[in-house]
Motif scaffolding. Structure first.
Motif, PDB file in Angstrom:
ATOM      1  N   ASP A  74       0.716  -1.154   0.149  1.00 50.70           N
ATOM      2  CA  ASP A  74       0.144   0.110   0.056  1.00 50.70           C
ATOM      3  C   ASP A  74       0.889   1.379  -0.011  1.00 50.70           C
ATOM      4  N   HIS A  77       2.651   1.425  -3.598  1.00 52.68           N
ATOM      5  CA  HIS A  77       1.407   1.955  -4.397  1.00 52.68           C
ATOM      6  C   HIS A  77       1.222   3.350  -4.368  1.00 52.68           C
ATOM      7  N   ARG A 110      -1.138  -3.835  -8.001  1.00 51.77           N
ATOM      8  CA  ARG A 110      -2.576  -4.206  -7.823  1.00 51.77           C
ATOM      9  C   ARG A 110      -2.661  -5.717  -8.476  1.00 51.77           C
ATOM     10  N   ALA A 113      -1.036  -7.858  -5.574  1.00 52.58           N
ATOM     11  CA  ALA A 113      -1.749  -7.780  -4.318  1.00 52.58           C
ATOM     12  C   ALA A 113      -3.222  -8.431  -4.371  1.00 52.58           C
ATOM     13  N   GLY A 114      -3.706  -8.339  -5.686  1.00 56.91           N
ATOM     14  CA  GLY A 114      -5.083  -9.103  -5.980  1.00 56.91           C
ATOM     15  C   GLY A 114      -6.102  -8.001  -5.242  1.00 56.91           C
ATOM     16  N   ARG A 115      -5.973  -7.094  -5.072  1.00 53.95           N
ATOM     17  CA  ARG A 115      -7.024  -6.038  -4.400  1.00 53.95           C
ATOM     18  C   ARG A 115      -6.601  -4.664  -4.791  1.00 53.95           C
ATOM     19  N   LYS A 116      -7.391  -3.671  -4.345  1.00 48.20           N
ATOM     20  CA  LYS A 116      -7.454  -2.371  -4.408  1.00 48.20           C
ATOM     21  C   LYS A 116      -6.544  -2.048  -3.408  1.00 48.20           C
ATOM     22  N   LEU A 117      -5.638  -1.077  -3.882  1.00 52.13           N
ATOM     23  CA  LEU A 117      -4.443  -0.447  -2.790  1.00 52.13           C
ATOM     24  C   LEU A 117      -4.704   0.934  -2.478  1.00 52.13           C
ATOM     25  N   ARG A 118      -4.191   1.146  -1.402  1.00 54.63           N
ATOM     26  CA  ARG A 118      -4.288   2.498  -0.683  1.00 54.63           C
ATOM     27  C   ARG A 118      -3.609   3.608  -1.532  1.00 54.63           C
ATOM     28  N   ASP A 127     -11.086   8.002  -8.795  1.00 51.31           N
ATOM     29  CA  ASP A 127     -10.521   6.751  -8.888  1.00 51.31           C
ATOM     30  C   ASP A 127     -10.360   6.242 -10.366  1.00 51.31           C
TER      31      ASP A 127
END
Length: 187
Positions: A74, A77, A110, A113-118, A127
């Motif tokens: 995070d 990123h 991303r 991580a396989g997810r939305k990051l901070r 976004d």
């Protein structure tokens, strides 16, 4: 090479990479992106009052993540998103290349991580997707951006590049996309 071949190559690349495991796709994409990380790493400019990481530290952490070491993805990123957005506003073409490299790196993170990051509220905006969405998958969207970045050019959608050939070198981008295809095929 025909100019229209550009739009076909991402599909061809996707067909090949669909046979790879998720881990292999990430490693392949990192290998394609890694040379552009040096450009980002050289940028030491402070972009905010309270950065969690410096830009060189963020690149170092990204490399650790690629090696499978635990990192705060995070924070990496967030810093690379900041670099990408700030540098994209600059009129200097070289800074746009750094911006594109940072955007490719954040998209790779991303996927890792396989997810939305901070990102901070200041950086999120609407976004919006920072990697152009003209290719068929997240993988080939990054590849599309890298073809222009690796040919030292600001990104153009290939159709726009045909219409506006004075501002870009579509044959160089096509050549680089073919080179990426060869690298991936040999991976």
């Amino acid at each position: 090479m025909k100019e229209t071949a550009y739009d076909q190559l991402p599909r061809i690349i996707d067909e090949f990479t669909e046979r790879l495991t998720s881990r292999a796709r990430l490693a392949c994409l990192y290998d394609l992106m890694e040379p552009s990380l040096d450009r980002i790493e050289r940028e030491g400019e402070e972009l905010s009052d309270c950065p969690v990481l410096s830009t060189p530290d963020a690149v170092c952490e990204l490399r650790k993540a690629a090696a499978g070491q635990p990192v705060d993805v995070d924070a990496v990123h967030e810093r690379l998103t900041e670099v990408g957005l700030c540098y994209s506003e600059d009129q200097e073409p070289d800074r746009h290349i750094v911006s594109q490299s940072a955007h490719a790196a954040t998209a790779w993170l991303r996927l890792l991580a396989g997810r939305k990051l901070r990102t901070t509220a200041d950086l999120e905006g609407d976004d919006q997707e920072l990697v152009p969405s003209f290719a068929p998958s997240a993988f080939t969207r990054i590849v599309d951006l890298l073809a222009w970045t690796r040919s030292d050019q600001m990104y153009f959608h290939w159709e726009d590049a045909i219409a506006d050939s004075e501002d870009c070198d579509l044959p160089a981008a096509i050549h680089e996309l073919w080179a990426i295809h060869v690298e991936i095929s040999g991976w």
